[in-house]
Design a protein around this motif. Structure first.
Motif, PDB file in Angstrom:
ATOM      1  N   GLY A   1     -16.923   2.120  -3.808  1.00  0.00           N
ATOM      2  CA  GLY A   1     -15.921   3.144  -3.845  1.00  0.00           C
ATOM      3  C   GLY A   1     -14.464   2.470  -4.321  1.00  0.00           C
ATOM      4  N   GLN A   2     -13.531   3.065  -4.443  1.00  0.00           N
ATOM      5  CA  GLN A   2     -12.300   2.770  -4.842  1.00  0.00           C
ATOM      6  C   GLN A   2     -11.016   3.337  -4.328  1.00  0.00           C
ATOM      7  OE1 GLN A   2     -11.266   1.743  -9.322  1.00  0.00           O
ATOM      8  NE2 GLN A   2     -10.471   3.702  -9.114  1.00  0.00           N
ATOM      9  N   LYS A   3     -10.135   2.597  -4.055  1.00  0.00           N
ATOM     10  CA  LYS A   3      -8.694   3.079  -3.162  1.00  0.00           C
ATOM     11  C   LYS A   3      -7.725   2.515  -4.437  1.00  0.00           C
ATOM     12  CE  LYS A   3     -10.465   4.752   0.515  1.00  0.00           C
ATOM     13  NZ  LYS A   3     -10.016   4.245   2.203  1.00  0.00           N
ATOM     14  N   ARG A   4      -6.690   3.402  -4.075  1.00  0.00           N
ATOM     15  CA  ARG A   4      -5.636   3.206  -5.215  1.00  0.00           C
ATOM     16  C   ARG A   4      -4.400   2.938  -4.666  1.00  0.00           C
ATOM     17  NH1 ARG A   4      -4.285   8.207  -9.294  1.00  0.00           N
ATOM     18  NH2 ARG A   4      -1.877   7.758  -9.564  1.00  0.00           N
ATOM     19  N   LEU A   5      -3.361   2.178  -5.091  1.00  0.00           N
ATOM     20  CA  LEU A   5      -2.039   1.782  -4.714  1.00  0.00           C
ATOM     21  C   LEU A   5      -1.259   1.853  -5.811  1.00  0.00           C
ATOM     22  CD1 LEU A   5      -2.603  -1.602  -2.806  1.00  0.00           C
ATOM     23  CD2 LEU A   5      -1.965   0.655  -1.678  1.00  0.00           C
ATOM     24  N   ASP A   6      -0.175   2.811  -5.360  1.00  0.00           N
ATOM     25  CA  ASP A   6       0.782   3.585  -6.420  1.00  0.00           C
ATOM     26  C   ASP A   6       2.098   2.546  -5.912  1.00  0.00           C
ATOM     27  OD1 ASP A   6      -0.678   5.202  -8.144  1.00  0.00           O
ATOM     28  OD2 ASP A   6      -0.946   6.527  -6.478  1.00  0.00           O
ATOM     29  N   ALA A   7       3.163   3.006  -6.494  1.00  0.00           N
ATOM     30  CA  ALA A   7       4.717   2.581  -6.230  1.00  0.00           C
ATOM     31  C   ALA A   7       5.546   3.620  -6.087  1.00  0.00           C
ATOM     32  CB  ALA A   7       4.959   1.597  -7.497  1.00  0.00           C
ATOM     33  N   TYR A   8       5.773   4.307  -4.904  1.00  0.00           N
ATOM     34  CA  TYR A   8       6.606   5.201  -4.450  1.00  0.00           C
ATOM     35  C   TYR A   8       8.068   4.574  -4.321  1.00  0.00           C
ATOM     36  CZ  TYR A   8       2.354   7.697  -4.181  1.00  0.00           C
ATOM     37  OH  TYR A   8       1.098   8.201  -4.273  1.00  0.00           O
ATOM     38  N   VAL A   9       8.815   5.363  -4.813  1.00  0.00           N
ATOM     39  CA  VAL A   9      10.463   4.779  -4.802  1.00  0.00           C
ATOM     40  C   VAL A   9      11.052   5.713  -3.677  1.00  0.00           C
ATOM     41  CG1 VAL A   9      12.485   4.530  -5.984  1.00  0.00           C
ATOM     42  CG2 VAL A   9      10.326   4.391  -7.087  1.00  0.00           C
ATOM     43  N   TYR A  10      11.880   5.103  -2.836  1.00  0.00           N
ATOM     44  CA  TYR A  10      12.600   5.678  -1.808  1.00  0.00           C
ATOM     45  C   TYR A  10      13.953   5.162  -1.790  1.00  0.00           C
ATOM     46  CZ  TYR A  10       8.296   7.164  -0.048  1.00  0.00           C
ATOM     47  OH  TYR A  10       7.110   7.599   0.347  1.00  0.00           O
ATOM     48  N   ASP A  11      15.120   5.994  -1.845  1.00  0.00           N
ATOM     49  CA  ASP A  11      16.492   5.653  -1.637  1.00  0.00           C
ATOM     50  C   ASP A  11      17.415   6.189  -0.538  1.00  0.00           C
ATOM     51  OD1 ASP A  11      18.197   8.015  -2.098  1.00  0.00           O
ATOM     52  OD2 ASP A  11      16.681   8.449  -3.556  1.00  0.00           O
ATOM     53  N   THR A  12      18.409   5.289  -0.058  1.00  0.00           N
ATOM     54  CA  THR A  12      19.323   5.563   0.828  1.00  0.00           C
ATOM     55  C   THR A  12      20.291   6.647   0.488  1.00  0.00           C
ATOM     56  OG1 THR A  12      20.847   3.946   0.274  1.00  0.00           O
ATOM     57  CG2 THR A  12      18.853   3.402   1.717  1.00  0.00           C
ATOM     58  N   GLU A  13      20.667   6.983  -0.773  1.00  0.00           N
ATOM     59  CA  GLU A  13      21.822   7.734  -1.189  1.00  0.00           C
ATOM     60  C   GLU A  13      23.074   7.010  -1.271  1.00  0.00           C
ATOM     61  OE1 GLU A  13      22.374  11.531   0.568  1.00  0.00           O
ATOM     62  OE2 GLU A  13      20.452  12.340   0.067  1.00  0.00           O
ATOM     63  N   PHE A  14      24.033   7.233  -1.976  1.00  0.00           N
ATOM     64  CA  PHE A  14      25.319   6.281  -2.023  1.00  0.00           C
ATOM     65  C   PHE A  14      26.185   6.483  -0.785  1.00  0.00           C
ATOM     66  CE2 PHE A  14      24.792   5.856  -6.759  1.00  0.00           C
ATOM     67  CZ  PHE A  14      25.226   4.306  -6.481  1.00  0.00           C
ATOM     68  N   VAL A  15      26.606   5.513  -0.321  1.00  0.00           N
ATOM     69  CA  VAL A  15      27.439   5.466   0.689  1.00  0.00           C
ATOM     70  C   VAL A  15      28.781   4.758  -0.098  1.00  0.00           C
ATOM     71  CG1 VAL A  15      28.337   4.173   2.878  1.00  0.00           C
ATOM     72  CG2 VAL A  15      25.788   4.908   2.677  1.00  0.00           C
TER      73      VAL A  15
END
Length: 424
Positions: A213-227
């Motif tokens: 079989g096969q599993k997949r790894l992507d690269a999701y982006v998360y941010d904190t917003e500006f302070v």
């Protein structure tokens, strides 16, 4: 109270708590049993306070050590009177010169040759200290980043706020780019050999073929917003606001990373370890667990996985509070306190455990406990967490924000299983 005294007190409290529960037998009347049960809870509440004191003392000692090291680094060296900042001078030096430049009415003539050189480096697109915002299109605006050493501080903060970003628990794959990664998988545990009969041809019908079989790894982006913070605060605060805010934003990144790697649904975000785990045991109660159920969960995971050095339990802190009172059929406590003085961790049925407060507390139809080989859970990290400070955009104030790219996937669903409480 010293750290050693706190550790000794913690040990005494555990002994007292167990003695209180140990007095409860089948012949103990309800009133006395209730008193002993309350005494146990009070002692364990004090135990929790002591543990937090130990944690604060250890963290304070680490902070003081880092502060002392920075103070040594900032002292003049061989007659060099330049004040050293966190990135060996340039970040703090640029900031102070930039403010001096503004205070002079933007008159470059008010600066000496050395100051003009530092200021010029700050606006020179080819300078190493500046990083323009990189996007898929050209022409992004730019801004300064905080010192490089902050990345390590951020990573430490993220580990403090959840176990799933810790390479000692999951298997971490670090990459410089965010290209998709495919993980080949195979589960051949249901297959075995068979007795051969002399003179009989081997079967060749494809029924015993290995299935991949096969599993997949992507690269999701998360941010904190500006302070945003003011120029006056940056100049007047006794703290280096960039470092302080950077550390706090690192904790924010740690919280979102742990949450997604724990309960992410796998659709546009990581497939969290709780979501990806398979059923190991269904509890009989909606808001409680029994000792036998934890033992059943442990044995629902194949013994081959249980031999891994990363095999462990995982649950919320409130679940641990309930587990502390549980005994096996011989009257032995399931939870065993470790020994801090010998670096021996606490265990449950002989296995280590991790506290993960992004898991559900005890309630109806909740996956409240995991057990298995967490090395089969893959965390993909793209570079290091990034903290960026923009000066010109918010001038005369400043803005700071954090970004992180990661993904997570359980490579083998049989490796980690969950205990789910009854629906009602």
């Amino acid at each position: 109270m010293s750290l050693t005294e706190l550790q000794e007190k913690r040990g005494r409290l555990v002994t007292q708590a167990r003695e209180a529960l140990g007095e409860i037998t089948k012949n103990t009347d309800e009133v006395r049993a209730a008193e002993l049960d309350k005494r146990h809870d009070d002692i364990m509440a004090e135990f929790d306070k002591v543990e937090k004191q130990i944690e604060r003392e250890e963290r304070q000692a680490a902070i003081e050590a880092r502060f002392a090291e920075r103070q040594r680094d900032r002292r003049p060296n061989n007659g060099d009177s330049e004040t050293r900042g966190q990135d060996d001078g340039e970040t703090i030096e640029y900031r102070s010169i930039f403010y001096k430049f503004l205070a002079s009415g933007a008159d470059i003539g008010e600066l000496n040759a050395e100051e003009r050189k530092v200021l010029k480096a700050g606006v020179d697109a080819s300078a190493k200290e500046e990083f323009r915002t990189q996007v898929t299109t050209s022409g992004g605006p730019g801004g300064y980043t905080v010192p490089v050493e902050l990345a390590n501080i951020i990573v430490r903060s993220m580990k403090d706020w959840g176990p799933m970003y810790d390479e000692d628990i999951a298997t971490v794959i670090s990459t410089a780019s965010g290209n998709q990664i495919n993980l080949p998988t195979v589960d051949d545990t249901a297959k075995s050999g068979a007795k051969h009969t002399e003179g009989t041809a081997l079967t060749d019908d494809g029924s015993e073929d290995v299935v991949f079989g096969q599993k997949r790894l992507d690269a999701y982006v998360y941010d904190t917003e500006f302070v945003k913070f003011s120029m006056e605060l940056a100049q007047d605060s006794i703290f280096n606001m960039e470092s302080l805010l950077g550390s706090l934003l690192g904790e924010r990144l740690g919280r979102i990373a742990n949450r997604e790697l724990t309960i992410g649904d796998g659709t546009g975000d990581p497939n969290g370890v709780v979501t990806a785990s398979s059923l190991g045991k269904t509890g009989a109660a909606a808001a409680a667990i029994a000792a036998d159920e934890i033992i059943d969960l442990l044995h629902s995971v194949n013994a081959a996985y249980r031999r891994s050095p990363k095999t462990r339990f995982m649950f919320a802190d409130t679940t641990l509070a309930a587990i502390r009172k549980l005994k096996d059929g011989q009257g032995n406590f399931l939870w065993q306190m470790g020994d801090v003085t010998t670096a021996q961790p606490g265990t449950l049925l002989g296995y280590r455990y991790s506290i993960n407060d992004d898991m559900d507390a005890l309630a109806a139809a909740k996956k409240v406990m995991l057990f298995g080989d967490f090395s089969k859970y893959f965390v993909r990290k793209v570079g290091s967490p990034v903290i960026g400070v923009l000066r010109e955009r918010f001038w005369p104030d400043l803005g700071i924000a954090g970004l992180i790219r990661f993904d997570g996937e359980l490579g083998d669903a049989a490796a980690v299983k969950h205990l789910i409480t009854a629906a009602s």
